[in-house]
Scaffold this motif. Structure first.
Motif, mmCIF file in Angstrom:
data_model
loop_
_atom_site.group_PDB
_atom_site.id
_atom_site.type_symbol
_atom_site.label_atom_id
_atom_site.label_comp_id
_atom_site.label_asym_id
_atom_site.label_seq_id
_atom_site.Cartn_x
_atom_site.Cartn_y
_atom_site.Cartn_z
ATOM 1 N N VAL A 89 0.838 -1.211 -0.137
ATOM 2 C CA VAL A 89 0.048 0.487 -0.135
ATOM 3 C C VAL A 89 0.886 1.082 0.290
ATOM 4 O O VAL A 89 1.728 1.563 1.349
ATOM 5 C CB VAL A 89 -1.235 -0.124 1.137
ATOM 6 C CG1 VAL A 89 -1.766 0.838 1.747
ATOM 7 C CG2 VAL A 89 -1.927 -1.090 1.082
ATOM 8 N N GLY A 90 0.514 2.099 -0.731
ATOM 9 C CA GLY A 90 1.705 3.027 -1.244
ATOM 10 C C GLY A 90 0.931 4.543 -0.799
ATOM 11 O O GLY A 90 -0.729 4.270 -0.315
ATOM 12 N N TRP A 91 1.536 5.463 -0.540
ATOM 13 C CA TRP A 91 0.983 6.646 -1.038
ATOM 14 C C TRP A 91 -0.475 7.654 -1.292
ATOM 15 O O TRP A 91 -1.288 7.824 -0.996
ATOM 16 C CB TRP A 91 2.134 8.075 -0.589
ATOM 17 C CG TRP A 91 2.670 8.496 0.509
ATOM 18 C CD1 TRP A 91 4.287 7.400 0.340
ATOM 19 C CD2 TRP A 91 2.786 7.830 2.298
ATOM 20 N NE1 TRP A 91 5.033 7.581 1.477
ATOM 21 C CE2 TRP A 91 3.926 7.881 2.856
ATOM 22 C CE3 TRP A 91 1.726 8.360 3.165
ATOM 23 C CZ2 TRP A 91 3.788 8.206 4.036
ATOM 24 C CZ3 TRP A 91 1.267 8.840 3.931
ATOM 25 C CH2 TRP A 91 2.468 8.639 5.402
ATOM 26 N N GLY A 92 -0.162 6.560 -2.760
ATOM 27 C CA GLY A 92 -1.929 7.661 -3.727
ATOM 28 C C GLY A 92 -2.291 7.086 -2.647
ATOM 29 O O GLY A 92 -3.532 6.996 -3.445
ATOM 30 N N GLU A 93 -2.492 5.098 -2.608
ATOM 31 C CA GLU A 93 -3.585 4.436 -2.464
ATOM 32 C C GLU A 93 -4.348 4.433 -0.927
ATOM 33 O O GLU A 93 -5.331 4.983 -0.578
ATOM 34 C CB GLU A 93 -2.937 3.282 -1.946
ATOM 35 C CG GLU A 93 -3.134 2.267 -2.938
ATOM 36 C CD GLU A 93 -1.231 2.119 -4.066
ATOM 37 O OE1 GLU A 93 -1.249 2.926 -2.632
ATOM 38 O OE2 GLU A 93 -1.157 2.125 -5.052
ATOM 39 N N ILE A 94 -3.558 4.957 0.174
ATOM 40 C CA ILE A 94 -4.039 5.874 1.164
ATOM 41 C C ILE A 94 -4.453 7.209 0.664
ATOM 42 O O ILE A 94 -5.908 7.648 1.801
ATOM 43 C CB ILE A 94 -2.556 6.206 2.406
ATOM 44 C CG1 ILE A 94 -1.864 4.492 2.635
ATOM 45 C CG2 ILE A 94 -2.699 6.802 3.640
ATOM 46 C CD1 ILE A 94 -0.603 4.601 3.025
ATOM 47 N N LEU A 95 -3.965 8.602 0.141
ATOM 48 C CA LEU A 95 -4.358 9.305 -0.056
ATOM 49 C C LEU A 95 -6.480 8.829 -0.371
ATOM 50 O O LEU A 95 -7.129 9.942 -0.758
ATOM 51 C CB LEU A 95 -3.602 10.225 -0.690
ATOM 52 C CG LEU A 95 -4.567 11.240 -1.866
ATOM 53 C CD1 LEU A 95 -4.566 12.546 -0.021
ATOM 54 C CD2 LEU A 95 -3.449 12.307 -2.454
ATOM 55 N N VAL A 96 -6.358 8.227 -1.880
ATOM 56 C CA VAL A 96 -7.765 7.720 -2.050
ATOM 57 C C VAL A 96 -8.448 7.120 -0.832
ATOM 58 O O VAL A 96 -9.703 7.334 -1.253
ATOM 59 C CB VAL A 96 -7.455 6.673 -3.319
ATOM 60 C CG1 VAL A 96 -8.605 5.994 -3.454
ATOM 61 C CG2 VAL A 96 -6.726 7.029 -5.141
ATOM 62 N N LEU A 97 -8.203 6.359 -0.731
ATOM 63 C CA LEU A 97 -9.287 5.832 1.202
ATOM 64 C C LEU A 97 -9.436 6.562 1.512
ATOM 65 O O LEU A 97 -10.273 7.068 2.759
ATOM 66 C CB LEU A 97 -7.771 4.830 1.259
ATOM 67 C CG LEU A 97 -8.133 3.239 1.586
ATOM 68 C CD1 LEU A 97 -6.678 2.671 2.067
ATOM 69 C CD2 LEU A 97 -9.409 2.952 0.881
ATOM 70 N N ILE A 98 -8.256 8.482 2.178
ATOM 71 C CA ILE A 98 -9.115 9.145 2.556
ATOM 72 C C ILE A 98 -10.162 10.256 2.141
ATOM 73 O O ILE A 98 -11.061 10.330 2.756
ATOM 74 C CB ILE A 98 -7.537 10.437 3.232
ATOM 75 C CG1 ILE A 98 -6.837 9.091 3.602
ATOM 76 C CG2 ILE A 98 -8.047 11.706 3.911
ATOM 77 C CD1 ILE A 98 -5.325 9.844 4.151
ATOM 78 N N VAL A 99 -10.021 10.464 0.835
ATOM 79 C CA VAL A 99 -10.962 10.847 -0.027
ATOM 80 C C VAL A 99 -11.621 10.194 -0.043
ATOM 81 O O VAL A 99 -13.034 10.935 0.053
ATOM 82 C CB VAL A 99 -10.278 11.261 -1.465
ATOM 83 C CG1 VAL A 99 -10.927 11.741 -1.946
ATOM 84 C CG2 VAL A 99 -8.685 12.024 -0.977
ATOM 85 N N ALA A 100 -12.170 8.870 0.098
ATOM 86 C CA ALA A 100 -12.995 8.283 0.085
ATOM 87 C C ALA A 100 -13.919 8.501 0.877
ATOM 88 O O ALA A 100 -15.040 8.424 1.391
ATOM 89 C CB ALA A 100 -13.156 6.446 -0.527
ATOM 90 N N GLY A 101 -13.402 7.813 2.285
ATOM 91 C CA GLY A 101 -13.591 8.143 3.507
ATOM 92 C C GLY A 101 -14.339 9.082 3.670
ATOM 93 O O GLY A 101 -15.843 9.744 4.021
#
Length: 135
Positions: free
Chosen positions: A5-17
């Protein structure tokens, strides 16, 4: 567990959340997720410690093959051949040695000075010389 899991995926999860939960419930959900992850980590540590206490010295004998398998996960054929054929020497033929000037030559041949020297830069208003063979 989450190595891929990279920073891009974490950012997408935060925005989706943020869109799904909204800004007022997102901190509460993040706190719940953090507590849950801590509990899972504590359970795993406790289970490992309990297994180590019950098995005693055999636990280390059991872990050795697992560590060897983990080492195979990072298997690199070039590194394995170098290790076994050349006793781990990364440059067995000496092709990356430095020449007299301190510059490395990747092909193993000594560095040679260029027979032509660079011409002096042109002065303001000066025109380049004309090559008589070019016309």
């Amino acid at each position: 567990m989450f190595e891929s899991v990279g920073w891009g995926e974490i950012l997408v999860l935060i925005v989706a959340g943020l869109f799904i939960l909204g800004p007022e419930r997102l901190p509460e959900a993040a706190a719940w997720l953090g507590k849950s992850m801590r509990k899972v980590r504590d359970f795993a540590t406790g289970a490992r410690q309990q297994l180590r206490d019950e098995m005693g010295p055999e636990f280390d004998d059991f872990r050795k093959p697992l560590e060897d398998l983990r080492g195979l996960r990072d298997f690199d054929p070039r590194r394995a051949v170098t290790k076994h054929l050349f006793d781990g020497d990364p440059d067995p033929l000496g092709v990356n040695e430095f020449n007299g000037n301190g510059a490395a030559k990747p092909n193993g041949y000594p560095a040679t000075a260029s027979p032509q020297t660079a011409p002096d830069p042109l002065k303001p208003g000066e025109k380049p010389p004309v090559d008589p063979d070019a016309t």
